[in-house]
Design a protein around this motif. Structure first.
Motif, PDB file in Angstrom:
ATOM      1  N   PRO A 171       0.809  -1.226   0.000  1.00  0.00           N
ATOM      2  CA  PRO A 171       0.000   0.000   0.000  1.00  0.00           C
ATOM      3  C   PRO A 171       0.835   1.266   0.000  1.00  0.00           C
ATOM      4  O   PRO A 171       1.914   1.325   0.595  1.00  0.00           O
ATOM      5  CB  PRO A 171      -0.794  -0.122   1.310  1.00  0.00           C
ATOM      6  CG  PRO A 171       0.080  -0.939   2.206  1.00  0.00           C
ATOM      7  CD  PRO A 171       0.739  -1.936   1.289  1.00  0.00           C
ATOM      8  N   ARG A 172       0.305   2.262  -0.656  1.00  0.00           N
ATOM      9  CA  ARG A 172       0.844   3.610  -0.560  1.00  0.00           C
ATOM     10  C   ARG A 172       0.166   4.366   0.572  1.00  0.00           C
ATOM     11  O   ARG A 172       0.716   5.334   1.096  1.00  0.00           O
ATOM     12  CB  ARG A 172       0.626   4.350  -1.880  1.00  0.00           C
ATOM     13  CG  ARG A 172       1.414   3.774  -3.042  1.00  0.00           C
ATOM     14  CD  ARG A 172       1.059   4.458  -4.344  1.00  0.00           C
ATOM     15  NE  ARG A 172       1.083   5.909  -4.214  1.00  0.00           N
ATOM     16  CZ  ARG A 172      -0.007   6.685  -4.272  1.00  0.00           C
ATOM     17  NH1 ARG A 172      -1.195   6.135  -4.444  1.00  0.00           N
ATOM     18  NH2 ARG A 172       0.095   7.984  -4.168  1.00  0.00           N
ATOM     19  N   ILE A 173      -1.038   3.931   0.947  1.00  0.00           N
ATOM     20  CA  ILE A 173      -1.787   4.497   2.066  1.00  0.00           C
ATOM     21  C   ILE A 173      -2.455   3.333   2.789  1.00  0.00           C
ATOM     22  O   ILE A 173      -3.064   2.471   2.151  1.00  0.00           O
ATOM     23  CB  ILE A 173      -2.865   5.486   1.581  1.00  0.00           C
ATOM     24  CG1 ILE A 173      -2.238   6.603   0.743  1.00  0.00           C
ATOM     25  CG2 ILE A 173      -3.639   6.073   2.772  1.00  0.00           C
ATOM     26  CD1 ILE A 173      -3.247   7.409  -0.052  1.00  0.00           C
ATOM     27  N   LEU A 174      -2.339   3.306   4.116  1.00  0.00           N
ATOM     28  CA  LEU A 174      -2.912   2.223   4.907  1.00  0.00           C
ATOM     29  C   LEU A 174      -3.976   2.774   5.835  1.00  0.00           C
ATOM     30  O   LEU A 174      -3.705   3.651   6.657  1.00  0.00           O
ATOM     31  CB  LEU A 174      -1.813   1.528   5.720  1.00  0.00           C
ATOM     32  CG  LEU A 174      -2.252   0.384   6.635  1.00  0.00           C
ATOM     33  CD1 LEU A 174      -2.891  -0.742   5.830  1.00  0.00           C
ATOM     34  CD2 LEU A 174      -1.051  -0.143   7.430  1.00  0.00           C
ATOM     35  N   LEU A 175      -5.212   2.268   5.706  1.00  0.00           N
ATOM     36  CA  LEU A 175      -6.333   2.665   6.554  1.00  0.00           C
ATOM     37  C   LEU A 175      -6.610   1.532   7.541  1.00  0.00           C
ATOM     38  O   LEU A 175      -6.808   0.392   7.124  1.00  0.00           O
ATOM     39  CB  LEU A 175      -7.585   2.928   5.705  1.00  0.00           C
ATOM     40  CG  LEU A 175      -7.417   3.831   4.470  1.00  0.00           C
ATOM     41  CD1 LEU A 175      -8.749   3.957   3.738  1.00  0.00           C
ATOM     42  CD2 LEU A 175      -6.882   5.204   4.854  1.00  0.00           C
ATOM     43  N   MET A 176      -6.664   1.858   8.837  1.00  0.00           N
ATOM     44  CA  MET A 176      -6.824   0.824   9.862  1.00  0.00           C
ATOM     45  C   MET A 176      -7.988   1.201  10.779  1.00  0.00           C
ATOM     46  O   MET A 176      -7.986   2.272  11.393  1.00  0.00           O
ATOM     47  CB  MET A 176      -5.536   0.664  10.675  1.00  0.00           C
ATOM     48  CG  MET A 176      -4.306   0.399   9.837  1.00  0.00           C
ATOM     49  SD  MET A 176      -2.850  -0.059  10.845  1.00  0.00           S
ATOM     50  CE  MET A 176      -3.315  -1.720  11.331  1.00  0.00           C
TER      51      MET A 176
END
Length: 255
Positions: A171-176
Motif C-alpha cells: 500500500p501507498r496508504i494504509l487505513l486501519m
C-alpha cells in the motif's frame, strides 16, 4: 508535497441519518493520522468513503488529485489504498501464509485459465508473490506460525495476520479501523510497534481509527476528532487533548 488522499466537504447519509456532515480531511505524506470520536461519530464511515466502499452524497474524495468516485473499489486497491477492518475477516481454514498471499491479488497478472494450466511463467509469478509473503512474515515476526491455520490462532495474532494481508498489497496508504480492539496490553504494544515500522521504514501514511487514547497519543502525528459526523477539532495530540470541545464531547476530562 502533494496530498495523496483527501476528502473535501464530504456528506454521507443513511436514510434520515447524516453519518458525515461536510467533512474535510487530508491524508498527508509520511504521517500517522488518527481519527477519534464517540461511538456513532462517523469514523468507520469516513474510512469507507476514503477507501471507495461508500460514495458520498455531496463533496468529493481525491486520490492523487483524481476523483475517487469514478474508480471501482478494486481499482482504488490497485492504486495503493489498503484497508483493515474492525473484524479480521480472514480465511480460518487457510494458513497464515495463504491468507497473506490473498493480499497479493492486486499484483497478479495470471488469469484463471493460465493458473489452471500452470504454465512456466505462472510458477515464476507465484514464486515471486510467495517471496514477498515470506518477507512480510519475517517483518511481522510470525515465522513460527506461517503454516498454522488462522482459525486456531488467538485474536492478537489474527490481527497481525490481517495487517500482513494489507501489507501484501504494497500500500501507498494504509487505513486501519480499530486495530487494537479486543487486545491485551502486550498485544497492543506489539501491533503499535509494527504500525510505527510500517510508517517509518516504508514511508507509508497511516490513517488510524482507534478508541485507546494511550495508543493514539503515543502514535499519532495529527488527530482529527469527529462528533455526530462533524469535524470538531484537528491538530497535534497535545492540541486536541486540551481542546475544550473535545473534552466535552469525548475525553471527558484532560488526560
Amino acid at each position: 508535497m502533494a496530498v495523496p488522499l483527501a476528502a473535501h466537504e464530504v456528506t454521507l447519509r443513511f436514510g434520515g441519518v447524516t453519518a458525515l456532515d461536510a467533512v474535510t480531511v487530508e491524508v498527508r505524506p509520511d504521517e500517522l493520522l488518527a481519527v477519534i470520536g464517540p461511538n456513532g461519530a462517523g469514523k468507520t464511515s469516513l474510512l469507507n468513503v476514503l477507501s471507495g466502499f461508500y460514495r458520498p452524497h455531496a463533496g468529493r474524495v481525491e486520490l492523487d488529485g483524481e476523483p475517487l468516485h469514478s474508480m471501482r473499489v478494486d481499482e482504488v486497491a490497485r492504486r495503493g489504498v489498503a484497508r483493515t477492518f474492525q473484524g479480521t475477516h480472514l480465511f480460518a481454514g487457510q494458513t497464515v501464509a495463504e491468507n497473506i498471499l490473498v493480499g497479493r491479488h492486486v499484483h497478479m497478472r495470471t488469469n484463471i485459465v493460465q493458473a489452471f494450466c500452470y504454465f512456466p511463467w505462472v510458477a515464476r509469478e507465484e514464486d515471486e508473490h510467495r517471496r514477498v509473503v515470506e518477507e512480510i512474515i519475517d517483518f511481522l515476526e510470525i515465522e513460527s506460525i506461517r503454516n498454522t491455520h488462522v482459525g486456531t490462532l488467538g485474536y492478537g495474532l489474527r490481527k497481525r495476520v490481517d495487517l500482513g494481508r494489507a501489507l501484501a498489497q504494497e500500500p501507498r496508504i494504509l487505513l486501519m479501523d480499530e486495530p487494537m480492539a479486543g487486545m491485551n496490553s502486550e498485544e497492543k504494544e506489539d501491533l503499535a510497534r509494527f504500525i510505527l515500522d510500517v510508517r517509518e521504514a516504508r514511508k507509508t501514511p497511516v490513517v488510524l481509527v482507534e478508541h485507546d487514547m494511550g495508543v493514539v497519543m503515543d502514535l499519532a502525528d495529527r488527530i482529527v476528532v469527529l462528533d455526530f459526523g462533524r469535524v470538531i477539532a484537528e491538530g497535534t495530540p497535545a492540541q486536541v487533548q486540551s481542546d475544550p470541545e473535545v473534552i466535552r464531547a469525548y475525553l471527558g476530562e484532560a488526560q
